[in-house]
Design a protein around this motif. Structure first.
Motif, PDB file in Angstrom:
ATOM      1  N   ARG A  93       0.835  -1.207   0.000  1.00 15.98           N
ATOM      2  CA  ARG A  93       0.000   0.000   0.000  1.00 15.98           C
ATOM      3  C   ARG A  93       0.869   1.256   0.000  1.00 15.98           C
ATOM      4  NH1 ARG A  93      -2.342   2.384   4.805  1.00 15.98           N
ATOM      5  NH2 ARG A  93      -3.742   4.004   4.118  1.00 15.98           N
ATOM      6  N   LEU A  94       1.893   1.266   0.841  1.00 12.49           N
ATOM      7  CA  LEU A  94       2.793   2.414   0.909  1.00 12.49           C
ATOM      8  C   LEU A  94       3.530   2.619  -0.415  1.00 12.49           C
ATOM      9  CD1 LEU A  94       4.065   4.668   2.591  1.00 12.49           C
ATOM     10  CD2 LEU A  94       5.778   3.035   3.363  1.00 12.49           C
ATOM     11  N   GLN A  95       3.961   1.525  -1.038  1.00 17.84           N
ATOM     12  CA  GLN A  95       4.646   1.632  -2.331  1.00 17.84           C
ATOM     13  C   GLN A  95       3.726   2.235  -3.386  1.00 17.84           C
ATOM     14  OE1 GLN A  95       6.028  -2.301  -3.235  1.00 17.84           O
ATOM     15  NE2 GLN A  95       7.825  -2.135  -1.899  1.00 17.84           N
ATOM     16  N   SER A  96       2.453   1.782  -3.395  1.00 18.85           N
ATOM     17  CA  SER A  96       1.529   2.321  -4.403  1.00 18.85           C
ATOM     18  C   SER A  96       1.220   3.789  -4.140  1.00 18.85           C
ATOM     19  CB  SER A  96       0.240   1.498  -4.443  1.00 18.85           C
ATOM     20  OG  SER A  96      -0.469   1.663  -3.236  1.00 18.85           O
ATOM     21  N   ILE A  97       1.161   4.182  -2.871  1.00 17.83           N
ATOM     22  CA  ILE A  97       0.917   5.598  -2.559  1.00 17.83           C
ATOM     23  C   ILE A  97       2.087   6.448  -3.015  1.00 17.83           C
ATOM     24  CG2 ILE A  97       0.689   7.258  -0.652  1.00 17.83           C
ATOM     25  CD1 ILE A  97      -0.967   5.145   0.830  1.00 17.83           C
ATOM     26  N   LEU A  98       3.324   5.978  -2.745  1.00 15.02           N
ATOM     27  CA  LEU A  98       4.503   6.749  -3.136  1.00 15.02           C
ATOM     28  C   LEU A  98       4.674   6.770  -4.652  1.00 15.02           C
ATOM     29  CD1 LEU A  98       7.021   5.626  -0.379  1.00 15.02           C
ATOM     30  CD2 LEU A  98       5.840   7.813  -0.571  1.00 15.02           C
ATOM     31  N   VAL A 104      -4.383   2.592  -4.161  1.00 16.05           N
ATOM     32  CA  VAL A 104      -5.040   1.656  -5.077  1.00 16.05           C
ATOM     33  C   VAL A 104      -5.352   0.339  -4.373  1.00 16.05           C
ATOM     34  CG1 VAL A 104      -4.807   0.424  -7.261  1.00 16.05           C
ATOM     35  CG2 VAL A 104      -3.847   2.704  -7.002  1.00 16.05           C
ATOM     36  N   VAL A 105      -4.441  -0.154  -3.586  1.00 13.65           N
ATOM     37  CA  VAL A 105      -4.612  -1.462  -2.952  1.00 13.65           C
ATOM     38  C   VAL A 105      -5.796  -1.436  -2.000  1.00 13.65           C
ATOM     39  CG1 VAL A 105      -3.487  -3.183  -1.503  1.00 13.65           C
ATOM     40  CG2 VAL A 105      -2.162  -1.920  -3.196  1.00 13.65           C
TER      41      VAL A 105
END
Length: 197
Positions: A93-98, A104-105
């Motif tokens: 989740r953190l990777q997709s936000i960054l 998205v997750v």
């Protein structure tokens, strides 16, 4: 007159009259025959007397510390750690936000959860519910009449049944209207020769 009714001895009457003349409060206990002062009350925190197994004490007694500690009251439950959150999912989740600036997750997880909830809870037909409720009320009324309480409940139950029937009629009208709309869409009214070609 109250003293006569309570059958007090002459000593007790004299003692009460003296208290009234002095303006003191009336004693809670009065010795029946002697003029000596009442014995002082026992201290509140005296050692508990041993009680017989078949008899409860008149006053609640404090248990000694040794008795309390001998039981399970002071043993602590062992801590059992449990996974509160999924760290891998949080990393994704953190990777997709960054990367995208969007969560998205989380949205997909919410969609999956909503879909599973919809699949688990099948849609209950309100018309069938109403049929069951009317049947339950009829059975209840029959039971009450068998017990001789029919007059008491007949008006209430019949009113509820009529309300349910009215609601069933409304649902039936809506369904038949929808069916008519669907059939007219599928089979347009007009030139029959066009539909045959």
């Amino acid at each position: 007159a109250m003293m006569d009714e309570s059958k007090l001895t002459s000593f007790q009457r004299r003692h009460l009259m003296d208290c009234v003349k002095r303006g003191d409060t009336l004693p809670l206990q009065c010795s029946p025959t002697c003029s000596r002062d009442p014995q002082p009350a026992e201290p509140a925190f005296s050692s508990p007397k041993p009680c017989l197994p078949g008899r409860l004490p008149a006053k609640p007694q404090l248990r000694p510390a040794g008795v309390c500690q001998a039981g399970d009251a002071y043993t602590r439950e062992r801590f059992k750690p449990q996974a509160r959150r999924d760290l891998e999912r949080e990393k994704q989740r953190l990777q997709s936000i960054l990367a995208t600036g969007k969560d998205v997750v989380e949205h997909t997880a919410k969609r999956i959860q909503a879909q599973t909830e919809e699949e688990e809870a099948p849609e209950v037909d309100r018309f069938e519910e109403l049929v069951n409720e009317v049947q339950e009320r009829k059975e209840f009324l029959a039971e009450m009449e068998a017990l001789g309480q029919g007059k008491r409940y007949r008006g209430i139950v019949l009113t509820e049944i009529s309300q349910k029937l009215r609601e069933m009629e409304i649902i039936d009208k809506k369904r038949s209207k929808k069916m008519r709309e669907i059939t007219t869409k599928d089979f347009p009214i007009g030139n029959k020769s066009d539909s045959c070609d």
